[in-house]
Design a protein around this motif. Structure first.
Motif, PDB file in Angstrom:
ATOM      1  N   ASP A 295     -49.583  14.525 -12.734  1.00  0.00           N
ATOM      2  CA  ASP A 295     -50.226  13.777 -13.818  1.00  0.00           C
ATOM      3  C   ASP A 295     -49.225  13.118 -14.758  1.00  0.00           C
ATOM      4  O   ASP A 295     -49.605  12.531 -15.764  1.00  0.00           O
ATOM      5  N   ALA A 296     -47.934  13.214 -14.448  1.00  0.00           N
ATOM      6  CA  ALA A 296     -46.910  12.661 -15.342  1.00  0.00           C
ATOM      7  C   ALA A 296     -46.784  11.154 -15.156  1.00  0.00           C
ATOM      8  O   ALA A 296     -46.787  10.660 -14.023  1.00  0.00           O
ATOM      9  N   PRO A 297     -46.667  10.377 -16.260  1.00  0.00           N
ATOM     10  CA  PRO A 297     -46.426   8.934 -16.124  1.00  0.00           C
ATOM     11  C   PRO A 297     -45.104   8.660 -15.412  1.00  0.00           C
ATOM     12  O   PRO A 297     -44.145   9.427 -15.545  1.00  0.00           O
ATOM     13  N   VAL A 298     -45.057   7.577 -14.682  1.00  0.00           N
ATOM     14  CA  VAL A 298     -43.845   7.161 -13.965  1.00  0.00           C
ATOM     15  C   VAL A 298     -43.468   5.772 -14.464  1.00  0.00           C
ATOM     16  O   VAL A 298     -44.267   4.837 -14.389  1.00  0.00           O
ATOM     17  N   LYS A 299     -42.258   5.644 -14.999  1.00  0.00           N
ATOM     18  CA  LYS A 299     -41.775   4.364 -15.510  1.00  0.00           C
ATOM     19  C   LYS A 299     -41.003   3.620 -14.430  1.00  0.00           C
ATOM     20  O   LYS A 299     -40.192   4.218 -13.724  1.00  0.00           O
ATOM     21  N   VAL A 300     -41.260   2.331 -14.330  1.00  0.00           N
ATOM     22  CA  VAL A 300     -40.523   1.472 -13.407  1.00  0.00           C
ATOM     23  C   VAL A 300     -39.906   0.354 -14.230  1.00  0.00           C
ATOM     24  O   VAL A 300     -40.619  -0.497 -14.775  1.00  0.00           O
ATOM     25  N   ASP A 301     -38.575   0.358 -14.341  1.00  0.00           N
ATOM     26  CA  ASP A 301     -37.862  -0.592 -15.191  1.00  0.00           C
ATOM     27  C   ASP A 301     -37.018  -1.538 -14.347  1.00  0.00           C
ATOM     28  O   ASP A 301     -36.208  -1.088 -13.526  1.00  0.00           O
ATOM     29  N   GLY A 302     -37.217  -2.842 -14.551  1.00  0.00           N
ATOM     30  CA  GLY A 302     -36.421  -3.839 -13.843  1.00  0.00           C
ATOM     31  C   GLY A 302     -35.273  -4.344 -14.694  1.00  0.00           C
ATOM     32  O   GLY A 302     -35.416  -4.514 -15.910  1.00  0.00           O
ATOM     33  N   HIS A 303     -34.120  -4.573 -14.054  1.00  0.00           N
ATOM     34  CA  HIS A 303     -32.926  -5.071 -14.743  1.00  0.00           C
ATOM     35  C   HIS A 303     -32.271  -6.155 -13.885  1.00  0.00           C
ATOM     36  O   HIS A 303     -32.370  -6.139 -12.655  1.00  0.00           O
ATOM     37  N   THR A 304     -31.573  -7.076 -14.548  1.00  0.00           N
ATOM     38  CA  THR A 304     -30.817  -8.112 -13.833  1.00  0.00           C
ATOM     39  C   THR A 304     -29.400  -8.186 -14.394  1.00  0.00           C
ATOM     40  O   THR A 304     -29.063  -7.506 -15.355  1.00  0.00           O
ATOM     41  N   ASP A 305     -28.600  -9.033 -13.782  1.00  0.00           N
ATOM     42  CA  ASP A 305     -27.279  -9.284 -14.364  1.00  0.00           C
ATOM     43  C   ASP A 305     -27.394 -10.447 -15.344  1.00  0.00           C
ATOM     44  O   ASP A 305     -28.501 -10.879 -15.690  1.00  0.00           O
ATOM     45  N   SER A 306     -26.262 -10.957 -15.801  1.00  0.00           N
ATOM     46  CA  SER A 306     -26.292 -11.965 -16.867  1.00  0.00           C
ATOM     47  C   SER A 306     -26.258 -13.395 -16.366  1.00  0.00           C
ATOM     48  O   SER A 306     -26.181 -14.329 -17.161  1.00  0.00           O
ATOM     49  N   LYS A 307     -26.297 -13.600 -15.056  1.00  0.00           N
ATOM     50  CA  LYS A 307     -26.366 -14.960 -14.528  1.00  0.00           C
ATOM     51  C   LYS A 307     -27.774 -15.521 -14.739  1.00  0.00           C
ATOM     52  O   LYS A 307     -28.760 -14.822 -14.533  1.00  0.00           O
ATOM     53  N   GLY A 308     -27.866 -16.787 -15.114  1.00  0.00           N
ATOM     54  CA  GLY A 308     -29.164 -17.380 -15.371  1.00  0.00           C
ATOM     55  C   GLY A 308     -29.531 -17.265 -16.836  1.00  0.00           C
ATOM     56  O   GLY A 308     -28.866 -16.578 -17.623  1.00  0.00           O
ATOM     57  N   ASP A 309     -30.586 -17.966 -17.230  1.00  0.00           N
ATOM     58  CA  ASP A 309     -30.979 -17.917 -18.639  1.00  0.00           C
ATOM     59  C   ASP A 309     -31.786 -16.649 -18.904  1.00  0.00           C
ATOM     60  O   ASP A 309     -32.471 -16.125 -18.011  1.00  0.00           O
TER      61      ASP A 309
END
Length: 378
Positions: A295-309
């Motif tokens: 029953d525990a929430p599951v977090k899904v976090d997206g990350h990118t590098d610094s290329k692009g705006d």
């Protein structure tokens, strides 16, 4: 758990340092794209909240209206002279309100405790106008005027209070000790505006020998009740220390997190999961089902590098987080209602995107392109 040598780098963390303070995207930056989005209209004020998905709701405080009827002094005649009627104004103070607010708890990647802010608030000022019973001089009689000055209470203001995001350090090798982190409690004191009181006024009756009188006049007292706004607090929070395991496979006592390099999951600049990532995601889902309460929430976090705006990077990181959450819901056996997605774009780099001399570091950027899945184990 799959060994560290497998396709996917699963990093199990007590909060997870890898994601602690992460990075974002890939699409090439277009010339002039920054200036195109620079001039934006200032946002309109947010409506008063009725619920707070990411923090506690601070209830509104209602301040009732205050009303006092006007006092009418009727016309009278003394010694053949008329004394005109006079109406002393009443008091009408509209109802006031200290609006509802939200405690702002910012989402944070695994290995971080999010920033917290309790917004400022105030109790508005209030005043009672002055009042005067006029004097009368007629037919040899005199009634002196009686006055009461205005009274007021100033506004009571409490500034916002906040605590910044705190993150664990990123382990660099097996056996490295990663210290615990602590976010102190946060407290906004209660506010109090004292009651306000304007005393009653009285002009006595004055009569002559013929029994003609200037009548008495009474103006009742008026009061405004005191107002209290309760204090607001956010308890302290901490992430436990841990020791990096083989291949940085890390699992803390209270938290678990999985750091997956985006290049394993997606083609460059895309958010469609590659077929060859299915095996690794199957192993990830199996580990979640084994390690995390159902029953525990599951977090899904997206990350990118610094290329692009930055805007494109944030959008890409959101799409990637949603793609993984969708896979976990449809193929991984994780109930959709437990999944929470956030796209951080390039704002939380795991490592610097450039070398100390400022030149581009492609290997470092590859580490910043990632999806982090985290949950509580308790």
């Amino acid at each position: 758990m799959p060994p560290a040598s497998r396709t996917i780098a699963l990093v199990l963390a007590a909060g997870l340092a890898l994601s602690a303070c992460g990075a974002a995207g890939e699409p090439p930056r277009r010339a002039g794209s920054g200036s195109a989005s620079a001039a934006k209209a200032s946002p309109s004020p947010a409506p008063e909240p009725t619920e707070c998905p990411d923090g506690e709701l601070i209830e509104a405080v209602e301040i009732p209206a205050v009303h006092a009827d006007p006092v009418h002094i009727p016309e009278t005649t003394v010694g053949g002279e008329k004394v005109p009627a006079v109406t002393i104004p009443g008091v009408d103070i509209p109802a006031q309100r200290v609006p509802a607010q939200c405690v702002e708890e910012k989402p944070a990647p695994g290995g971080c405790l999010g920033a917290v802010r309790i917004p400022g608030t105030s109790i508005p000022a209030v005043s009672l106008p002055g009042v005067r019973i006029p004097g009368v001089r007629v037919g040899g009689l005199e009634a002196e005027p009686v006055e009461q000055e205005a009274v007021a209470q100033e506004a009571v203001v409490q500034e916002p209070v906040s605590q910044p995001e705190v993150c664990q350090s990123r382990p660099s090798e097996e056996g490295e000790y990663v210290a615990s982190v602590y976010r102190p409690s946060l407290y906004r004191p209660s506010l109090y505006r004292p009651s306000l009181y304007r005393p009653s006024l009285y002009r006595p009756r004055v009569c002559n020998d013929e029994g003609e009188c200037i009548p008495e006049v009474k103006v009742p007292s008026v009061s405004v009740p005191s107002v209290s706004v309760p204090s607001v607090s956010v308890p302290s929070a901490s992430l436990k220390s841990y020791v990096a395991g083989p291949g940085q496979v890390i699992k803390g006592d209270d938290q678990i997190a999985y750091n997956i390099e985006a290049d394993v999951l997606f083609d460059f600049g895309k958010a469609d999961i590659k077929p060859e990532a299915e095996k690794s995601l199957t192993e990830l889902a199996a580990s979640i089902r084994e390690e995390v309460p159902s029953d525990a929430p599951v977090k899904v976090d997206g990350h990118t590098d610094s290329k692009g705006d930055p805007a494109s990077n944030k959008a890409l990181s959101e799409r990637r987080a949603q793609a993984i959450a969708e896979w976990l819901a449809t193929k991984g056996g994780i109930d959709r209602s437990r999944l929470r997605t956030t796209g951080y774009g390039e704002t939380k780099p795991a490592v610097p995107n450039t070398r100390p001399d400022g030149s581009d570091d492609p290997k470092a950027r590859a580490k910043n392109r990632r999806v982090v899945v985290s949950a509580s184990r308790s």
